[in-house]
Design a protein around this motif. Sequence first.
Motif, PDB file in Angstrom:
ATOM      1  N   GLY A 248       8.409  90.008  42.091  1.00  0.00           N
ATOM      2  CA  GLY A 248       7.401  89.970  40.958  1.00  0.00           C
ATOM      3  C   GLY A 248       6.936  88.801  40.382  1.00  0.00           C
ATOM      4  O   GLY A 248       6.044  89.107  39.291  1.00  0.00           O
ATOM      5  N   ALA A 249       7.418  87.761  40.604  1.00  0.00           N
ATOM      6  CA  ALA A 249       7.549  86.558  39.725  1.00  0.00           C
ATOM      7  C   ALA A 249       5.947  85.810  40.007  1.00  0.00           C
ATOM      8  O   ALA A 249       5.397  85.065  39.159  1.00  0.00           O
ATOM      9  CB  ALA A 249       8.500  85.907  39.814  1.00  0.00           C
ATOM     10  N   GLU A 250       5.477  85.777  41.268  1.00  0.00           N
ATOM     11  CA  GLU A 250       4.477  85.111  41.550  1.00  0.00           C
ATOM     12  C   GLU A 250       3.421  85.782  42.712  1.00  0.00           C
ATOM     13  O   GLU A 250       4.013  86.632  43.352  1.00  0.00           O
ATOM     14  CB  GLU A 250       4.807  83.743  42.125  1.00  0.00           C
ATOM     15  N   GLU A 251       2.417  85.102  43.001  1.00  0.00           N
ATOM     16  CA  GLU A 251       1.404  85.615  43.799  1.00  0.00           C
ATOM     17  C   GLU A 251       2.060  85.615  45.073  1.00  0.00           C
ATOM     18  O   GLU A 251       2.602  84.563  45.513  1.00  0.00           O
ATOM     19  CB  GLU A 251       0.093  84.842  43.821  1.00  0.00           C
ATOM     20  N   HIS A 252       1.803  86.768  46.060  1.00  0.00           N
ATOM     21  CA  HIS A 252       2.456  86.617  47.322  1.00  0.00           C
ATOM     22  C   HIS A 252       1.434  85.612  48.235  1.00  0.00           C
ATOM     23  O   HIS A 252       0.527  85.489  48.268  1.00  0.00           O
ATOM     24  CB  HIS A 252       2.347  88.051  48.136  1.00  0.00           C
ATOM     25  N   PRO A 253       2.380  84.675  48.990  1.00  0.00           N
ATOM     26  CA  PRO A 253       1.800  83.808  49.875  1.00  0.00           C
ATOM     27  C   PRO A 253       0.834  84.145  50.931  1.00  0.00           C
ATOM     28  O   PRO A 253      -0.153  83.567  51.138  1.00  0.00           O
ATOM     29  CB  PRO A 253       2.814  83.116  50.523  1.00  0.00           C
ATOM     30  N   LEU A 254       0.740  85.478  51.309  1.00  0.00           N
ATOM     31  CA  LEU A 254       0.006  86.006  52.093  1.00  0.00           C
ATOM     32  C   LEU A 254      -1.709  86.245  51.743  1.00  0.00           C
ATOM     33  O   LEU A 254      -2.473  85.884  52.584  1.00  0.00           O
ATOM     34  CB  LEU A 254       0.527  87.586  52.688  1.00  0.00           C
ATOM     35  N   VAL A 255      -1.744  86.006  50.372  1.00  0.00           N
ATOM     36  CA  VAL A 255      -3.036  86.148  49.756  1.00  0.00           C
ATOM     37  C   VAL A 255      -3.598  84.616  50.109  1.00  0.00           C
ATOM     38  O   VAL A 255      -4.753  84.900  50.837  1.00  0.00           O
ATOM     39  CB  VAL A 255      -2.981  86.208  48.296  1.00  0.00           C
ATOM     40  N   ARG A 256      -2.953  83.737  49.948  1.00  0.00           N
ATOM     41  CA  ARG A 256      -3.609  82.350  50.246  1.00  0.00           C
ATOM     42  C   ARG A 256      -3.905  82.140  51.784  1.00  0.00           C
ATOM     43  O   ARG A 256      -4.693  81.490  52.295  1.00  0.00           O
ATOM     44  CB  ARG A 256      -2.820  81.174  49.760  1.00  0.00           C
ATOM     45  N   GLN A 257      -2.593  82.608  52.502  1.00  0.00           N
ATOM     46  CA  GLN A 257      -2.831  82.534  53.896  1.00  0.00           C
ATOM     47  C   GLN A 257      -3.998  83.084  54.590  1.00  0.00           C
ATOM     48  O   GLN A 257      -4.385  82.527  55.506  1.00  0.00           O
ATOM     49  CB  GLN A 257      -1.413  82.845  54.446  1.00  0.00           C
ATOM     50  N   GLU A 329     -13.419  88.307  41.028  1.00  0.00           N
ATOM     51  CA  GLU A 329     -12.088  88.595  40.777  1.00  0.00           C
ATOM     52  C   GLU A 329     -11.048  87.764  41.871  1.00  0.00           C
ATOM     53  O   GLU A 329     -10.247  88.066  42.045  1.00  0.00           O
ATOM     54  CB  GLU A 329     -11.806  90.078  40.743  1.00  0.00           C
ATOM     55  N   VAL A 330     -11.800  87.030  43.142  1.00  0.00           N
ATOM     56  CA  VAL A 330     -11.041  86.492  43.904  1.00  0.00           C
ATOM     57  C   VAL A 330     -11.332  84.931  43.816  1.00  0.00           C
ATOM     58  O   VAL A 330     -12.352  84.557  43.571  1.00  0.00           O
ATOM     59  CB  VAL A 330     -11.589  86.968  45.549  1.00  0.00           C
ATOM     60  N   HIS A 331     -10.206  84.037  43.790  1.00  0.00           N
ATOM     61  CA  HIS A 331     -10.357  82.722  43.927  1.00  0.00           C
ATOM     62  C   HIS A 331     -11.113  82.236  44.970  1.00  0.00           C
ATOM     63  O   HIS A 331     -11.825  81.412  45.035  1.00  0.00           O
ATOM     64  CB  HIS A 331      -9.123  82.213  43.259  1.00  0.00           C
ATOM     65  N   GLY A 332     -10.544  82.628  46.088  1.00  0.00           N
ATOM     66  CA  GLY A 332     -11.300  82.338  47.400  1.00  0.00           C
ATOM     67  C   GLY A 332     -10.876  80.692  47.957  1.00  0.00           C
ATOM     68  O   GLY A 332     -10.474  79.927  47.220  1.00  0.00           O
ATOM     69  N   GLY A 333     -11.208  80.493  49.041  1.00  0.00           N
ATOM     70  CA  GLY A 333     -11.083  79.289  49.854  1.00  0.00           C
ATOM     71  C   GLY A 333     -12.395  78.505  49.505  1.00  0.00           C
ATOM     72  O   GLY A 333     -13.464  79.249  49.300  1.00  0.00           O
TER      73      GLY A 333
END
Length: 345
Positions: A248-257, A329-333
């Motif tokens: 629960g410490a940080e955003e899951h890397p799958l979001v950016r992936q 609400e999404v930072h996006g690429g």
Amino acid sequence: MTGGPGEPGTDRTRRFGRTELPPDLEQALRRAVRLEWITIVMLAVTVTLVIVVMGSSQAMKAAWIEDMLSFIPPLAFLIAVRVINRPPTEKRPYGNHRAMGVGHLVAAVALLVMGAYLIIDSGSGLLMAEHPPIGTFHLFGHTVWQGWFMMAVMLLSIPGPVILGRMKIKIAEQLHDKVLYADADMNKADWQTGVATIVGVGGVGLGLWWFDSAAAIFVGLSILKDGATNVGTALSDLADTRARTIEGAEEHPLVRQAETQALTFAWVRHAGARIRDEGHVFHTELFVVPAPGAALTVDALEDLRQSVADLDWKLEDVAIVPVSELPAEVHGGTPQDKQSEGGGR
């Protein structure tokens, strides 16, 4: 093949809803089920022994309550594993993955409440200067101080949680299972409780009466901390916050992936993912802004959806949403991300 879906010990492929687990994760799940049954048996033996020797010690009482609470996470895990195996239906189109989150919340609230109770109960005993009486046993014609039996039971209870906790942590990370992770946290509290109780009872034997209540308060603080941490994580998941790592410490890397994967397609100009944690799996909405003049077809959308879903087994539900601009609400690429990835397809 025998046995119903999700039944431990059968040869049937294990699933999380519609997600068919890869062989290595299927093996990890079976191992987790075995570890939880071992935990329950171990706790039953420990609780029985503690009742026999606990006497009037506050530290032993705290250890007994903590051991009783330790039944909740493994039971929640075993029940939830069966429930989430059911496939989605018209009534439950997202499946039953939230059962894992509910189990996590129930276990966390129990920890929080009982941790607070132990602190208040033991703290009042300390303020009132209650001296815990620790009696004696008559064994084979000899009088033996009961504290030795208390400390022996606690000493025997330490190795199991240490070993099981380490094994569960690894599997919890593989399965992205927060109930199993909370159970591993509870195992850590178990062995810390054992050490604190030994110190508390030993202190009483040396004439330091307050050691007993102090040890019980330490146990209560440990339980309260675990409860507060897990309640926060469970509520965040149930409230549909952005998917985070198992700690629960940080955003899951799958979001950016997922966003980066979308940018490898030539017709995608911008991409932003909105991903929520449903238990073991993620529900993914991928917003894409098509490049000017791009021919957007059903096949192109399906290729993108499948490409993102193939990134990881946890991406169970992937919905591709073409938009003129990304939601706030999404930072996006960005186009720069796409250039750094080197072109598209």
